[in-house]
Write a protein that holds these residues in place. Sequence first.
Motif, short mmCIF file in Angstrom:
data_model
loop_
_atom_site.label_atom_id
_atom_site.label_comp_id
_atom_site.label_asym_id
_atom_site.label_seq_id
_atom_site.Cartn_x
_atom_site.Cartn_y
_atom_site.Cartn_z
N SER A 1 -13.01 9.18 5.37
CA SER A 1 -12.54 8.31 4.29
C SER A 1 -11.53 7.27 4.75
CB SER A 1 -11.91 9.16 3.18
OG SER A 1 -10.86 9.96 3.70
N LEU A 2 -11.23 7.23 6.05
CA LEU A 2 -10.25 6.27 6.56
C LEU A 2 -10.78 4.83 6.42
CD1 LEU A 2 -7.46 6.24 8.24
CD2 LEU A 2 -8.94 5.66 10.17
N ILE A 3 -9.89 3.93 6.01
CA ILE A 3 -10.20 2.51 5.85
C ILE A 3 -9.28 1.72 6.78
CG2 ILE A 3 -10.16 0.54 4.27
CD1 ILE A 3 -10.70 2.58 1.99
N ARG A 4 -9.83 0.76 7.50
CA ARG A 4 -9.03 -0.09 8.39
C ARG A 4 -9.02 -1.52 7.87
NH1 ARG A 4 -11.16 -1.64 14.25
NH2 ARG A 4 -11.92 -3.42 13.04
N LEU A 5 -7.85 -2.15 7.92
CA LEU A 5 -7.72 -3.54 7.51
C LEU A 5 -7.28 -4.40 8.69
CD1 LEU A 5 -5.77 -3.24 4.11
CD2 LEU A 5 -8.26 -3.34 4.46
N SER A 6 -7.93 -5.54 8.84
CA SER A 6 -7.45 -6.60 9.72
C SER A 6 -6.94 -7.70 8.81
CB SER A 6 -8.58 -7.11 10.62
OG SER A 6 -8.16 -8.26 11.33
N ILE A 7 -5.62 -7.87 8.77
CA ILE A 7 -5.01 -8.80 7.83
C ILE A 7 -5.05 -10.20 8.41
CG2 ILE A 7 -2.99 -9.31 6.44
CD1 ILE A 7 -4.28 -6.57 5.88
N GLY A 8 -5.64 -11.12 7.66
CA GLY A 8 -5.79 -12.50 8.12
C GLY A 8 -4.58 -13.36 7.79
N VAL A 9 -4.81 -14.66 7.73
CA VAL A 9 -3.70 -15.61 7.54
C VAL A 9 -3.73 -16.26 6.16
CG1 VAL A 9 -3.56 -16.03 10.02
CG2 VAL A 9 -4.95 -17.55 8.60
N LEU A 56 -3.77 -2.35 10.16
CA LEU A 56 -3.31 -1.10 9.56
C LEU A 56 -4.50 -0.32 9.02
CD1 LEU A 56 -3.25 -1.36 6.13
CD2 LEU A 56 -1.55 -3.05 6.76
N SER A 57 -4.30 0.98 8.84
CA SER A 57 -5.34 1.85 8.29
C SER A 57 -4.72 2.72 7.21
CB SER A 57 -5.97 2.72 9.38
OG SER A 57 -6.60 1.94 10.37
N PHE A 58 -5.56 3.23 6.31
CA PHE A 58 -5.04 4.08 5.24
C PHE A 58 -6.15 4.95 4.66
CE2 PHE A 58 -6.57 0.29 3.12
CZ PHE A 58 -7.14 0.75 1.93
N THR A 59 -5.70 5.98 3.94
CA THR A 59 -6.62 6.80 3.17
C THR A 59 -6.14 6.80 1.72
OG1 THR A 59 -5.34 8.81 3.60
CG2 THR A 59 -7.16 8.32 5.10
N LEU A 60 -7.03 7.16 0.82
CA LEU A 60 -6.67 7.30 -0.58
C LEU A 60 -6.04 8.67 -0.80
CD1 LEU A 60 -9.89 5.82 -2.20
CD2 LEU A 60 -7.67 4.68 -1.93
N LYS A 61 -5.17 8.77 -1.80
CA LYS A 61 -4.55 10.06 -2.14
C LYS A 61 -5.64 11.06 -2.52
CE LYS A 61 -0.47 9.98 -3.65
NZ LYS A 61 0.74 9.72 -4.48
N ASP A 62 -6.60 10.59 -3.31
CA ASP A 62 -7.79 11.39 -3.59
C ASP A 62 -8.74 11.14 -2.43
OD1 ASP A 62 -10.08 12.59 -4.42
OD2 ASP A 62 -10.18 11.61 -6.37
N ASP A 63 -8.65 11.99 -1.42
CA ASP A 63 -9.32 11.72 -0.14
C ASP A 63 -10.83 11.90 -0.26
OD1 ASP A 63 -9.62 11.10 2.50
OD2 ASP A 63 -8.99 13.04 3.26
N LEU A 109 0.82 -1.21 0.00
CA LEU A 109 0.00 0.00 0.00
C LEU A 109 0.86 1.26 0.00
CD1 LEU A 109 -2.79 -1.08 2.52
CD2 LEU A 109 -3.08 -0.70 0.06
N LYS A 110 1.94 1.25 0.73
CA LYS A 110 2.79 2.44 0.80
C LYS A 110 3.37 2.79 -0.57
CE LYS A 110 6.17 4.71 3.73
NZ LYS A 110 7.06 4.61 4.89
N ALA A 111 3.61 1.77 -1.40
CA ALA A 111 4.18 2.00 -2.72
C ALA A 111 3.13 2.27 -3.79
CB ALA A 111 5.02 0.78 -3.12
N HIS A 112 1.85 2.14 -3.45
CA HIS A 112 0.79 2.28 -4.46
C HIS A 112 0.51 3.76 -4.73
CE1 HIS A 112 -2.96 1.78 -6.63
NE2 HIS A 112 -2.70 0.48 -6.72
N PRO A 113 0.41 4.17 -5.99
CA PRO A 113 0.23 5.59 -6.31
C PRO A 113 -1.11 6.17 -5.87
CG PRO A 113 0.06 4.22 -8.28
CD PRO A 113 0.58 3.34 -7.19
N LYS A 114 -2.12 5.34 -5.58
CA LYS A 114 -3.43 5.86 -5.19
C LYS A 114 -3.60 5.99 -3.68
CE LYS A 114 -6.10 4.46 -9.26
NZ LYS A 114 -7.28 3.72 -9.75
N ILE A 115 -2.61 5.55 -2.92
CA ILE A 115 -2.71 5.58 -1.46
C ILE A 115 -2.14 6.88 -0.92
CG2 ILE A 115 -2.05 4.44 0.69
CD1 ILE A 115 -4.10 2.91 -1.01
N GLY A 116 -2.88 7.51 0.00
CA GLY A 116 -2.42 8.74 0.64
C GLY A 116 -1.62 8.41 1.88
N LYS A 117 -2.27 8.49 3.04
CA LYS A 117 -1.60 8.17 4.30
C LYS A 117 -1.80 6.69 4.64
CE LYS A 117 -2.11 12.77 6.38
NZ LYS A 117 -2.69 13.53 7.52
N ILE A 118 -0.79 6.10 5.26
CA ILE A 118 -0.92 4.73 5.76
C ILE A 118 -0.43 4.71 7.20
CG2 ILE A 118 1.30 4.09 4.70
CD1 ILE A 118 0.01 1.22 4.43
#
Length: 381
Positions: A356-364, A297-304, A263-272
């Motif tokens: 616009s914040l999105i939260r992820l719970s990463i599974g296995v 983790l949580s993130f927002t889109l660059k286009d918030d 996500l940090k490297a993705h061009p559409k992601i704003g804050k992570i």
Amino acid sequence: MKFGTKAVHAGVTPDPSTGAIMTPIYQTSTYVQESPAKHKGYAYARGTNPTRNALQQSIAALENGQYGICFSSGMGATDAVIKLLNPGDEVITSNDLYGGSYRMFKRVFEKYGIKFHFIDLTQADNIRSVLNDRTRLLWIETPTNPLMNIVDIQACVAIARERKLIVAVDNTFASPYLQNPLDLGADIVMHSVTKYLSGHSDVVMGALVMNDEKLYQELFFLMNSCGAVPGPQDSFLVLRGIKTLHLRMERHCLNGRKIAEYLKAHPKIGKIYWPGFTDHPNHAVAKKQMRDFGGMLSFTLKDDSLDKAIKLMESVELFSLAESLGGVESLINHPASMTHASIPPAERVKSGLVDSLIRLSIGVEDAEDLIADLDQALAKV
């Protein structure tokens, strides 16, 4: 004893009557007594149950604690801690806090004369700005939900000790695999057992762990008197879940790192927001008090844009849009309308929790499949 060995064995002994390796489910409400003056330590199942006792011993061992008490939910456990206080007492807690805790503090306990100060705890010295002779409790959540802020437990404890405050830490996001607040000076550890400890999205439960016997007796009294207790079937399911906690957490952490980096490297992601990044504000503290950085983790889109965030959440296929966290399956969540909807919008935004914040719970699951799912969803926004 190493953590993985404790996860498999702590609190669990073969059933003395049959040799069963798994703790039996003692599905009973009462216990037959030999006489009014002599019984085997069990009288009524609201107070004690052998299946629940085994689980309490297991969770206490995982947190390096002496005493564990299980409740019917994490909020039931939190409720018991606040009931240690009296009208006029004050609590210091974070301004970035689980919405259910905020709702309980503000809408339930404030009307009974308990005052809550919601401040930025990422800088421990901020505590002094509201500390006074009426302060009784410091309630810490770290990492915080959902902005993944890190609170320095030892630094906060050092200040709390000046006024002999009770220090309670919500350790749900980290789990005892990643962090042990009692070892850092806390008095009470709270878990929403529903999450990582259970790990399979099939139980609702809470727990408290402590070392002080007097504190244990007070909290046990509240549990037994107020009755927010879990049943033996749920206790059995959590005992089973704990046996693989270390294995699951290894995978949660591994997958969490891979997806955070993607996500940090993705061009559409704003804050992570993920404490494993070296540019996270309190990364050094996280590295000091945690063994790894977890699968949240949580993130927002660059286009918030809220519309685009909703489109993303509607477009994922492997991630399930749902509340809760810590299960084997990956979840995607919209805090502003789900887990934190009870916090007034102005207060949410003030702490950084934008709509616009999105939260992820990463599974296995396999990380590559999860990344592919996010990739196809991001392509649609």
